[in-house]
Design a protein around this motif. Structure first.
Motif: not given
Length: 639
Positions: A428-446
């Motif tokens: 759960l931690q890995a999916k949150c940090n690597n996929e949602l935060l670093n991938n999806l969240g990073n793209f949208i926020n940038r």
């Protein structure tokens, strides 16, 4: 406020009826229950609405039968009080998970009695029912009975002995508890599972929770009454049976045609074929209980229908609670497609029992087109268990302070479609940090943060124009890639490959990150303003596209920051040509549109948080309660 009109089938549109397996009302649903039926069905129902289809999503609590009576005995109240209590709990859990039911009903309604009895009377009229009397036999396991038959007749073949054994079992041998002075329904009997290699010590009288084998209570080794713990005996009792062997030809024709047309999942086909290959046997549809739908027959007026006879009928009765025009959904196979979602242990009742019941009435019912089946979601090193209180339950998920969007995403990416999968806090931690935060969240926020910067360093929160998109090679290449991914997404979701659909949508986010990086937009802003505007307008179009594609999985994650109407989204409707429009992301949000204030969409899960959660939810609910009480006592006595 005017009451919302009921959703009814519309001529000329694709009408999709979606059901989730009705959860028992005897406990709080755990994460395995939630992904196994309601969340998977919700993702598909939302996708169908996204595609412009006319959708009705039906579910509710399964409230009759032994499970309810047992829980009422445990809690010292009436079955009705148990149903009221746990229906409210279930409803609250599903609302928190943002499940988009059109109706979440109950099977203890007058409509259930009316529909169930009507179906029964038609089966009786059409001679698809038979009577049988329980035989007084010595209590032994199925394996013991097979051994005895073969031992005393060496010329008797194993296959013939097995047939004799099964016939004896199907005479509806029902156990009776002298201490409780009552017949025991299957779920009120527990013992060791007789299946070789299993030997589970808490198998129920109808099914083993560990290996999934369907059982009769007399097959259990060392059976005990769940109420008082004494050893039950056997007594005569008459019951009614649905004659599945007589319905075999109709059923096999339906299965042969529909399993292909509806692209049934392989686990559903395997479970169904196993029943057919074993040979259909008469199936008992009555029980000696008080809490259930009364049997409208003078001889059996003191009995109720067996829960696996009446529970699937609950889909119909709950629809009848939703609209008096329910037959437009359930007796309209020419214009309605029925999709049903469930765990693997429910398959035979939906592919054999329920369709046989409807076919036997001779009426023009809407039968299931597609069945989507999940395997088990296991918990850390063991199994989720409502009975033993092991795992994370719906109300637990809310108490973790992890938002529902993350829970939905994790469960759907971990959906056990072809084999059992494992819930693990580190995953759960890995999916949150690597996929949602670093991938999806990073793209949208940038993208949003750059647009929100003041003029001179950004665009003052206003979406720029993209004048040279047709000559921008990198953007055209991105559009081609994204177009192919959109087609793959639609193909996967149309086939109810939910996990694959989510993976493809997330791949578009990865493409967006790569596009931003390769374009070096931060340099273009000064060096080539026109190209920078093209990249940013295309990127915010991708943000909007992702919000639409991910809506079935995470319904509200980013539209607010785009400052768009919550109901506004691409419909991906074939007739409107919006699939082709989606392949031109630079056209999705108009120039001059003002976005909202950017903010991080996802928060990372720290190691300490994950470790604390793993410790908190270790063991059973009873053990957790004891730990909490001990900790409170220590705190109170601390000097």
């Amino acid at each position: 406020m005017a009451e919302k009109a009921a959703v009814l089938p519309v001529e000329g549109r694709r009408n999709v009826l979606v059901t989730s397996a009705l959860p028992y009302v005897n406990n709080v649903p755990h994460l395995g229950n939630i992904i196994g039926c309601v969340l998977s069905a919700d993702a598909f129902a939302r996708y169908c609405r996204l595609r412009g289809h006319n959708v009705l999503y039906v579910c509710g609590t399964d409230e009759y039968g032994t499970a309810t009576e047992t829980k009422a005995l445990e809690e010292g109240c009436s079955p009705r009080e148990i149903c009221d209590k746990y229906h409210a709990i279930h409803k609250e859990v599903y609302e928190w998970f943002d499940i988009s039911f059109d109706i979440f009903g109950r099977t203890s309604s007058p409509q259930q009695t009316e529909v169930c009895q009507d179906i029964f009377l038609k089966l009786l009229e059409n001679n698809w029912l038979s009577e049988n009397t329980m035989q007084q036999v010595k209590l032994c396991s199925a394996a013991d009975l097979l051994f005895i038959l073969c031992f005393y007749n060496s010329e008797m073949s194993i296959s013939f002995a097995s047939s004799v054994m099964f016939c004896l079992q199907m005479m509806m041998v029902q156990l009776y508890c002298n201490s409780c002075q009552r017949f025991l329904a299957d779920r009120l009997v527990e013992g060791y599972c007789p299946t070789p290699g299993c030997n589970y010590d808490s198998a129920r009288g109808d099914q083993c929770e560990k290996c999934g084998k369907l059982l009769n209570s007399t097959e259990l080794i060392d059976p005990k009454c769940k109420v008082c713990g004494s050893t039950p005996c056997v007594r005569d009792t008459d019951h009614l049976f649905l004659e599945l062997p007589l319905l075999k030809e109709k059923l096999e024709k339906y299965i042969e045609e529909t399993s292909v047309a509806g692209s049934w999942s392989q686990n559903a086909i395997h479970a169904t074929n196993a029943w057919l290959q074993e040979g259909l046997k008469p199936r008992c549809i009555t029980r000696d209980l008080k809490w259930g739908v009364p049997v409208p027959h003078e001889k059996y007026k003191d009995k109720v229908f067996y829960v696996w006879f009446d529970a699937p009928i609950g889909y119909i009765s709950i629809t009848a609670c939703y609209t008096p025009e329910w037959e437009k959904w359930w007796k309209n196979p020419e214009n309605v497609e029925l999709y049903q979602f469930m765990g693997k242990d429910n398959v035979p009742f939906h592919t054999v029992m329920f369709p046989s019941t409807l076919l036997g009435t001779g009426e023009n019912w809407t039968l299931m087109k597609t069945i989507s089946v999940t395997e088990y979601l296991n918990y850390e090193s063991g199994k989720f268990s409502k009975t033993k209180g092991i795992g994370v339950f719906g109300n637990d998920a809310k108490a973790t302070n992890i938002p529902p969007e993350l829970w939905r995403y994790y469960l759907l990416t971990n959906r056990p479609e072809a084999s059992d999968t494992l819930f693990a806090w580190t995953d759960l931690q890995a999916k949150c940090n690597n996929e949602l935060l670093n991938n999806l969240g990073n793209f949208i926020n940038r993208v949003l943060s750059f647009i929100a910067k003041p003029e001179g360093t950004g665009y003052g929160s206003v979406v720029p124009d993209s004048p040279n998109v047709d000559s921008h090679t990198l953007t055209r290449s991105l559009a081609e890639t994204v177009g192919k991914l959109i087609e793959q997404y639609i193909n996967a979701m149309d086939k109810v490959k939910i996990k694959q659909g989510l993976k493809i949508a997330m791949a578009i986010s990865s493409e967006g990150n790569a596009y931003l990086q390769e374009s070096q937009f931060w340099k273009l802003y000064k060096q080539d303003p026109s190209s920078c505007a093209t990249v940013i307008k295309t990127s915010i179009g991708l943000v909007y596209l992702l919000a639409c594609l991910l809506e079935p999985f995470m319904p509200t994650f980013s539209k607010e920051q785009l400052n768009l109407c919550p109901e506004e989204h691409l419909s991906f409707c074939d007739e409107k040509g919006e699939i082709e429009k989606a392949k031109r992301p630079w056209d999705l949000i108009p120039s001059g549109h003002r976005i909202g204030k950017p903010a991080p969409l996802f928060k990372g899960l720290e190691n300490d948080t994950v470790n604390d959660l793993r410790d908190k939810f270790a063991g059973s609910q009873a053990e957790r309660k004891l730990r909490t009480e001990v900790a409170a006592q220590l705190e109170a006595t601390r000097i």
